[in-house]
Design an enzyme around this catalytic site. Structure first.
Site, mmCIF file in Angstrom:
data_model
loop_
_atom_site.group_PDB
_atom_site.id
_atom_site.type_symbol
_atom_site.label_atom_id
_atom_site.label_comp_id
_atom_site.label_asym_id
_atom_site.label_seq_id
_atom_site.Cartn_x
_atom_site.Cartn_y
_atom_site.Cartn_z
ATOM 1 N N TRP A 189 20.051 -40.851 -79.170
ATOM 2 C CA TRP A 189 21.446 -40.527 -78.849
ATOM 3 C C TRP A 189 21.532 -39.377 -77.868
ATOM 4 C CZ3 TRP A 189 24.079 -44.535 -79.701
ATOM 5 C CH2 TRP A 189 23.832 -45.343 -80.820
ATOM 6 N N ASP B 6 26.914 -33.318 -81.320
ATOM 7 C CA ASP B 6 27.142 -34.674 -81.803
ATOM 8 C C ASP B 6 26.778 -34.668 -83.287
ATOM 9 O OD1 ASP B 6 27.101 -37.328 -82.506
ATOM 10 O OD2 ASP B 6 25.716 -37.960 -80.902
ATOM 11 N N LYS C 245 29.758 -43.316 -89.623
ATOM 12 C CA LYS C 245 28.547 -42.973 -90.357
ATOM 13 C C LYS C 245 28.885 -42.242 -91.655
ATOM 14 C CE LYS C 245 26.061 -44.438 -86.800
ATOM 15 N NZ LYS C 245 25.965 -43.670 -85.590
HETATM 16 C C1 PLP Z 1 25.814 -43.917 -84.098
HETATM 17 C C2 PLP Z 1 25.656 -42.673 -83.298
HETATM 18 C C3 PLP Z 1 26.214 -42.546 -82.018
HETATM 19 C C4 PLP Z 1 26.958 -43.658 -81.356
HETATM 20 O O1 PLP Z 1 28.202 -43.809 -81.924
HETATM 21 P P1 PLP Z 1 29.232 -44.904 -81.398
HETATM 22 O O2 PLP Z 1 30.466 -44.546 -82.164
HETATM 23 O O3 PLP Z 1 28.671 -46.244 -81.735
HETATM 24 O O4 PLP Z 1 29.397 -44.743 -79.940
HETATM 25 C C5 PLP Z 1 26.055 -41.346 -81.354
HETATM 26 N N1 PLP Z 1 25.377 -40.336 -81.900
HETATM 27 C C6 PLP Z 1 24.828 -40.409 -83.123
HETATM 28 C C7 PLP Z 1 24.084 -39.245 -83.682
HETATM 29 C C8 PLP Z 1 24.947 -41.585 -83.855
HETATM 30 O O5 PLP Z 1 24.395 -41.686 -85.080
#
Ligand code: PLP
Length: 363
Positions: A107, A175, A199
């Site tokens: 990511w 993030d 998540k």
């Molecule tokens: C799943 C995830 C993403 C991507 O998220 P989307 O909502 O599918 O764009 C980005 N960063 C992390 C750490 C993730 O687990």
């Protein structure tokens, strides 16, 4: 019509992921009739008084749970966490400026790639040399960096920062998609926090962005209206139709989280679940962990069989026991158990029991 508790699977899938059972039930009820209004939440105007109250409650719960004061804006956006990879530099970084990035996996690699469209990214540290199996430490953050970007939990490789990253006083953009609100956060160290909801804090379709108000309008470029944080901040995430239902389910999840004792309460629960599983990985000769012990994620537990041949057998045994989504990400192999906030300790115990049974049969 309802699924009995005995049929409900233990869902260790990485995302979209498990939410509290009570949230599933309340969310299902609101689809039929929202609070006795005689309307489904799916057909309600986002401008209605009733729906306005949902968004207000979501924002105030997020502030309360996270300890987030009025110097930050709370936004509900679309486009996933992936859109924040470009929206952050587009809104915050001028062409001649630099942002520092720590590369801890898939990511963050994607986040770094987006910066070139708007300014300069320096990768100040990376754990790519060992397959992203640890969190880099002891790096220098250039003091002229506009921000330091980190990924607090690496969903695929299974690593997690155990404390706020050192940033040399530079505001952090983080993030937090896969460990958002799973532990206390030192909010004041961050200029911006973002998380795709699916998540740990809600369903797919809404992305939570928490951003320092004095950062709005920072980049001096022309930005399309919908991609400008200021647009959404000025209208309380209601410039256009927001992801109304996902925000509602996120709000329910925040109510649940508050009832768990907030971030301190849920952290204790998450530590107990992670310890239960890692203790089994470390004591059962059929399994081994994939990452540096001090960097192990409490959310995404990655492990391998010591005998490759047992991979499919273990997946079959786990599936038989009602566990869903245990197969590891293709880049790591083996197994991954995502044990987010809503995962019950009992479900982790079911997984541990299968590991023990596997040990008895094949050890
Ligand atoms: C799943 C995830 C993403 C991507 O998220 P989307 O909502 O599918 O764009 C980005 N960063 C992390 C750490 C993730 O687990």
């Amino acid at each position: 019509m309802s699924i009995s508790a005995t049929l409900k699977k233990h869902n260790v899938s990485a995302g979209p992921a498990i939410l509290p059972q009570s949230v599933f039930e309340e969310a299902a009820q609101a689809v039929l009739d929202f609070n006795g209004v005689g309307l489904s939440i799916l057909e309600m105007s986002h401008r209605s008084k009733e729906y306005g109250a949902v968004v207000d409650e979501a924002v105030s719960l997020i502030r309360e749970i996270g300890g987030i004061d009025d110097s930050y804006e709370i936004l509900f956006l679309t486009g996933g966490a992936s859109s924040q990879f470009y929206m952050a530099p587009m809104n915050l970084l001028n062409e001649n400026e630099t942002a520092a990035y720590v590369n801890t996996g898939t990511w963050s690699t994607k986040a770094i790639k987006e910066v070139e469209n708007f300014g300069n990214a320096v990768e100040i540290a990376s754990s790519k040399d060992k397959g992203f199996s640890y969190i880099p430490k002891g790096y220098d953050v250039p003091s002229d960096a506009v921000y330091l970007h980190t990924t607090s939990n690496n969903t695929i490789s299974g690593t997690e920062y155990q404390s706020t990253p050192a940033s040399n006083g530079v505001p952090i953009i983080c993030d937090m998609s896969s460990n958002m609100f799973s532990r206390p956060i030192e909010v004041e160290k961050y200029g911006m926090i973002y998380a795709g909801a699916q998540k740990n804090i809600g369903p797919a379709g809404v992305t939570l962005v928490i951003i320092k108000k004095d950062w709005l309008g920072r980049a001096k470029r022309s930005i399309p209206t919908m991609l400008n944080y200021s647009t959404h901040a000025a209208k309380g995430s209601m410039f256009n139709t927001p992801p109304a239902y996902p925000i509602y389910v996120l709000m329910l999840t925040m109510r649940w989280l508050k009832a768990q004792g907030g971030l301190k309460g849920i952290e204790q629960h998450n530590i107990e679940k992670a310890n239960l599983l890692y203790n089994e990985i470390d004591s059962n000769p059929l399994f081994k962990g994939t990452v540096a012990k001090e960097d192990r994620s409490r959310m995404n537990v990655t492990f391998l069989p010591t005998d490759q041949e047992l991979t499919d057998t273990f997946i079959d045994m786990a599936t038989e026991a009602g566990i869903n989504g245990i197969k590891g990400h293709r880049s790591v192999g083996g197994f991954r158990a995502s044990i987010y906030n809503a995962m019950q300790k009992e479900s982790v115990q079911v997984l541990v029991d299968v590991m023990r049974e596997c040990g008895r049969k094949f050890g």
